[in-house]
Design a protein around this motif. Structure first.
Motif, short mmCIF file in Angstrom:
data_model
loop_
_atom_site.label_atom_id
_atom_site.label_comp_id
_atom_site.label_asym_id
_atom_site.label_seq_id
_atom_site.Cartn_x
_atom_site.Cartn_y
_atom_site.Cartn_z
N GLU A 13 33.13 88.47 8.51
CA GLU A 13 34.49 87.93 8.35
C GLU A 13 35.27 88.02 9.66
OE1 GLU A 13 36.22 89.75 4.84
OE2 GLU A 13 34.71 88.83 3.56
N ARG A 17 36.85 84.88 11.76
CA ARG A 17 38.27 84.86 12.13
C ARG A 17 38.43 84.62 13.63
NH1 ARG A 17 42.28 90.07 12.67
NH2 ARG A 17 44.14 88.91 13.28
N GLU A 62 40.67 81.71 15.04
CA GLU A 62 41.97 82.03 15.65
C GLU A 62 41.94 82.25 17.15
OE1 GLU A 62 44.22 85.17 13.71
OE2 GLU A 62 43.32 84.62 11.78
#
Ligand code: FCB
Length: 444
Positions: A333, A337, A341
């Motif tokens: 995860e 991310r 981002e």
């Protein structure tokens, strides 16, 4: 089917103060870790790195161990106080050690990945304020410049800084690492100067040296989760993420500090003028890869009495010997991310591994099934991420050897190779044998 194609790099990692020993050989002067370890109560059982794995003297044998492991790459760091034992005084004898080590690695077909700063700041620099002082930028420039002059062209990749969060926040805010201060303003200044020193070093290599050796920074990152399904824990989780991850990711990839954290930190820091506007252009300079050290997720709960309103919460996950959650899914995860981002750069896992209380058997084996599973789980996670196109280009097990685990001394064993610190004998743990098979087969 092979999970890891020929462009994927397998390696193993150490750092200078944790393995070298040879603390006063060939003109090395003390680092902040020698000083810190001397203070009673700071390091478990008063341990220090004066001898450690004696790698400074045993490096030839150690390169043979790396060769036997079959990995393509070895990540180590340079001890700054060997290179500049005094301000402005270059020590060729200290540099010789790294030349010999690099030559030995290359003669055995192992690529050197070299970290410039893995926490052993010269004590002379700390005596003048250490990373809290903006003068650290000059000291680090002169050090990096000399290292590039002597070694660029011999190494495979450069890592500027290892885990600025630990160096700055564990060292200057929480006081559990050298130099052992507890002062948030100092910690923010230290973090800032470490980040600027990173950018300045990348520019030095690329602009002054016109070098094409890949260079990047390594951050320790942990994905955080809130313990309860309530707003307080959400706030706590956001703050933990800001303190640990975003405070470093944002300036590097977005060219600014996260404003919510500036507001939170202003409880302790009233003047941010140590941050010069033009520093962000330096910190966010383009690199060739992004290094991540991954160990664990964090489960977080609200605590109104803690500095920034968060605390670790009880978690029922299986734990390593450090008490850290084994969390390969959360690692995935985290990587997803980062891809959404923050960055498209190739990601290298510059550290991953686990400490467990190992037992050396009479026949010389070390059956470390838990560590083996930990490594396997994370390699499988990487293989799956790469199938999703996440572009992880390398993996370095922490650590090659059991070594000086900072404030935990020799109590925590992270090696895939066991070290008997009485005899300096090395023994392959089962995890090392497992890792060798993965590396040879390029399959997990
Ligand atoms: C990382 C450090 C490394 C080692 C591992 C366990 O934070 O970079 O030196 O201590 O943790």
């Amino acid at each position: 089917m092979k999970n890891f194609d020929s462009t994927f790099t397998f390696g193993t990692a150490t750092s200078s103060y944790q393995v070298e020993g040879g603390a006063s050989q060939d003109g090395r002067s003390p680092s902040i870790w020698d000083t810190f370890a001397d203070v009673p109560g700071k390091v478990y059982q008063g341990d220090n790195g004066a001898i450690a794995c004696d790698h400074y003297n045993l490096y030839k044998e150690d390169v043979q161990i790396i060769k036997e492991l079959g990995v393509e790459s070895y990540r180590f760091s340079i001890a700054w106080p060997r290179i500049f034992p005094e301000e402005g005084v270059y020590n060729e004898a200290g540099m010789q050690f790294y030349k010999k080590l690099i030559n030995e690695l290359k003669a055995n077909n192992i690529k050197p990945v070299v970290t410039l700063y893995h926490w052993d700041l010269p004590q002379w620099a700390q005596d003048q304020g250490g990373w809290v002082s903006r003068k650290s930028l000059i000291w680090f420039h002169d050090y990096a410049n000399k290292v590039f002059e002597e070694l660029d062209g011999l190494v495979d990749s450069w890592i500027t800084q290892n885990e600025p969060w630990c160096a700055a926040f564990l060292g200057y805010h929480q006081g559990v690492h050298a130099p052992g201060h507890r002062n948030m303003e100092e910690a923010l200044k230290a973090a800032h100067h470490i980040l600027v020193s990173h950018g300045q070093t990348v520019k030095l290599l690329k602009e002054t040296y016109q070098s094409s050796t890949p260079i990047g920074i390594t951050l320790n990152l942990a994905p955080f989760y809130s313990a309860g399904n309530n707003y307080n824990d959400e706030i706590a989780k956001n703050n933990a993420d800001g303190y640990t991850n975003r405070w470093f990711l944002d300036p590097i990839f977005k060219g600014s500090y996260p404003v919510d954290m500036i507001n939170l930190f202003s409880k302790y820091v009233h003047d941010f003028s140590f941050i010069h506007k033009e520093d962000f252009e330096t910190i966010s300079v383009e690199c060739d890869f992004f290094g991540i050290n991954y160990y664990s997720r964090g489960l977080i709960e609200f605590n109104s009495a803690s500095d920034f309103l968060f605390d670790s919460a009880y978690s029922d996950y299986p734990k390593t010997g450090m008490g850290w959650d084994v969390s390969p899914k959360e690692f995935q995860e985290l990587i997803r991310r980062l891809r959404t981002e923050y960055t498209d750069l190739p990601i290298i896992i510059t550290e991953n591994g686990a400490s467990y209380p190992d037992q050396l058997m009479e026949d010389g084996t070390i059956p470390d099934a838990e560590r083996t599973k930990y490594i396997k789980d994370h390699l499988q996670a990487i293989a799956a991420l790469n199938e999703e196109g996440m572009h992880i280009s390398g993996y370095f097990v922490w650590s090659l050897f059991d070594n000086f685990e900072w404030a935990f001394g020799y109590d925590k064993r992270f090696g895939i190779v066991y070290v008997d610190f009485e005899t300096q004998k090395r023994f392959f743990k089962d995890s090392a044998k497992y890792y060798r098979n993965v590396v040879l087969a390029r399959e997990v």
